[in-house]
Design an enzyme around this catalytic site. Structure first.
Site, PDB file in Angstrom:
ATOM      1  N   MET A 113       7.845   4.917   5.796  1.00 30.79           N
ATOM      2  CA  MET A 113       8.077   3.517   5.402  1.00 30.79           C
ATOM      3  C   MET A 113       9.399   3.378   4.656  1.00 30.79           C
ATOM      4  O   MET A 113      10.098   2.374   4.813  1.00 30.79           O
ATOM      5  CB  MET A 113       6.916   2.986   4.558  1.00 30.79           C
ATOM      6  CG  MET A 113       5.600   2.927   5.321  1.00 30.79           C
ATOM      7  SD  MET A 113       5.693   2.091   6.930  1.00 30.79           S
ATOM      8  CE  MET A 113       6.215   0.472   6.457  1.00 30.79           C
ATOM      9  N   GLU A 114       9.761   4.385   3.884  1.00 32.18           N
ATOM     10  CA  GLU A 114      11.040   4.347   3.173  1.00 32.18           C
ATOM     11  C   GLU A 114      12.211   4.373   4.154  1.00 32.18           C
ATOM     12  O   GLU A 114      13.205   3.656   3.978  1.00 32.18           O
ATOM     13  CB  GLU A 114      11.119   5.505   2.177  1.00 32.18           C
ATOM     14  CG  GLU A 114      10.228   5.330   0.968  1.00 32.18           C
ATOM     15  CD  GLU A 114       8.733   5.570   1.199  1.00 32.18           C
ATOM     16  OE1 GLU A 114       7.945   5.320   0.276  1.00 32.18           O
ATOM     17  OE2 GLU A 114       8.336   5.990   2.307  1.00 32.18           O
TER      18      GLU A 114
ATOM     19  N   ASP B 264      24.246 -10.115   6.787  1.00 37.39           N
ATOM     20  CA  ASP B 264      24.655 -10.999   5.694  1.00 37.39           C
ATOM     21  C   ASP B 264      26.166 -11.012   5.503  1.00 37.39           C
ATOM     22  O   ASP B 264      26.768 -12.064   5.309  1.00 37.39           O
ATOM     23  CB  ASP B 264      23.974 -10.574   4.396  1.00 37.39           C
ATOM     24  CG  ASP B 264      24.397 -11.438   3.223  1.00 37.39           C
ATOM     25  OD1 ASP B 264      24.250 -12.671   3.312  1.00 37.39           O
ATOM     26  OD2 ASP B 264      24.901 -10.873   2.224  1.00 37.39           O
TER      27      ASP B 264
ATOM     28  N   MET C  85       0.800  -1.225   0.000  1.00 34.22           N
ATOM     29  CA  MET C  85       0.000   0.000   0.000  1.00 34.22           C
ATOM     30  C   MET C  85       0.834   1.277   0.000  1.00 34.22           C
ATOM     31  O   MET C  85       0.294   2.381   0.094  1.00 34.22           O
ATOM     32  CB  MET C  85      -0.961   0.012   1.199  1.00 34.22           C
ATOM     33  CG  MET C  85      -1.916  -1.160   1.225  1.00 34.22           C
ATOM     34  SD  MET C  85      -2.826  -1.308  -0.323  1.00 34.22           S
ATOM     35  CE  MET C  85      -3.333  -3.007  -0.207  1.00 34.22           C
ATOM     36  N   CYS C  86       2.149   1.155  -0.114  1.00 36.17           N
ATOM     37  CA  CYS C  86       3.009   2.336  -0.180  1.00 36.17           C
ATOM     38  C   CYS C  86       2.944   2.979  -1.562  1.00 36.17           C
ATOM     39  O   CYS C  86       2.900   2.282  -2.572  1.00 36.17           O
ATOM     40  CB  CYS C  86       4.460   1.974   0.119  1.00 36.17           C
ATOM     41  SG  CYS C  86       4.778   1.755   1.860  1.00 36.17           S
ATOM     42  N   HIS C  87       2.968   4.292  -1.577  1.00 38.06           N
ATOM     43  CA  HIS C  87       3.007   5.036  -2.836  1.00 38.06           C
ATOM     44  C   HIS C  87       4.423   5.021  -3.398  1.00 38.06           C
ATOM     45  O   HIS C  87       5.394   5.036  -2.642  1.00 38.06           O
ATOM     46  CB  HIS C  87       2.577   6.492  -2.608  1.00 38.06           C
ATOM     47  CG  HIS C  87       1.153   6.627  -2.205  1.00 38.06           C
ATOM     48  ND1 HIS C  87       0.743   6.493  -0.894  1.00 38.06           N
ATOM     49  CD2 HIS C  87       0.040   6.878  -2.934  1.00 38.06           C
ATOM     50  CE1 HIS C  87      -0.564   6.657  -0.840  1.00 38.06           C
ATOM     51  NE2 HIS C  87      -1.019   6.894  -2.056  1.00 38.06           N
TER      52      HIS C  87
END
Length: 159
Positions: A113-114, A128, A76-78
């Protein structure tokens, strides 16, 4: 807390929020996370003695790339044009590496969110690159530190 859930349509199904009518403004978000590791692992990262290469340079690049691709990972992120992404690293000189992502845009919706995606992918990259020598590393305390801009205004974690 907002009372209205904006990610659901009239049928109760998920939707991407319509930001068409929202004002364009400068948006900034900072997110952080910490990686707890063995002292020797941190020492080798700082001295550039990890076999896979410069851990912090690769993690920084991965975090930047992740911020730019957040809308591909979170449904749902733009899709946003980002005007700036930076990842910084601070250690406690013992066993903790703290990563902070700062993400900026001028748009109709924010970049929280970014920033969260950037810092998590950067941390996973550290894991990693160092897992062969320290499988017990823990990525912890991920959260939004601050966000500026937009209708909901300024947010500072803990205030």
């Amino acid at each position: 807390m907002a009372d209205e859930l904006t990610h659901f349509n009239g049928q109760g199904r998920a939707k991407m929020v319509d930001v068409t009518e929202k004002a364009v403004s400068k948006r900034v978000a900072l997110a952080t996370t910490t990686i707890i590791m063995q002292a020797e692992t941190l020492k080798r990262i700082k001295e550039g003695k990890v076999k896979k290469g410069d851990v912090l340079a690769v993690a920084q690049t991965a975090g930047i790339m992740a911020a730019k691709r957040t809308s591909e990972l979170i449904p749902m992120c733009h899709l946003l044009p980002l005007s700036g992404v930076d990842i910084s690293f601070v250690d406690n000189e013992v066993d903790r590496l703290t990563l902070t992502a700062t993400v900026k845009t001028v748009n109709q919706t924010g970049v929280e969110m970014e920033a969260l995606t950037a810092v998590q992918i950067a941390a996973l990259t550290v894991y990693d690159m160092c897992k062969a020598m320290d499988r017990g590393m823990r990525i912890t305390e991920c959260h939004l530190v601050e966000k500026m801009g937009g209708k909901s205004g300024h947010f500072v974690y803990g205030e």
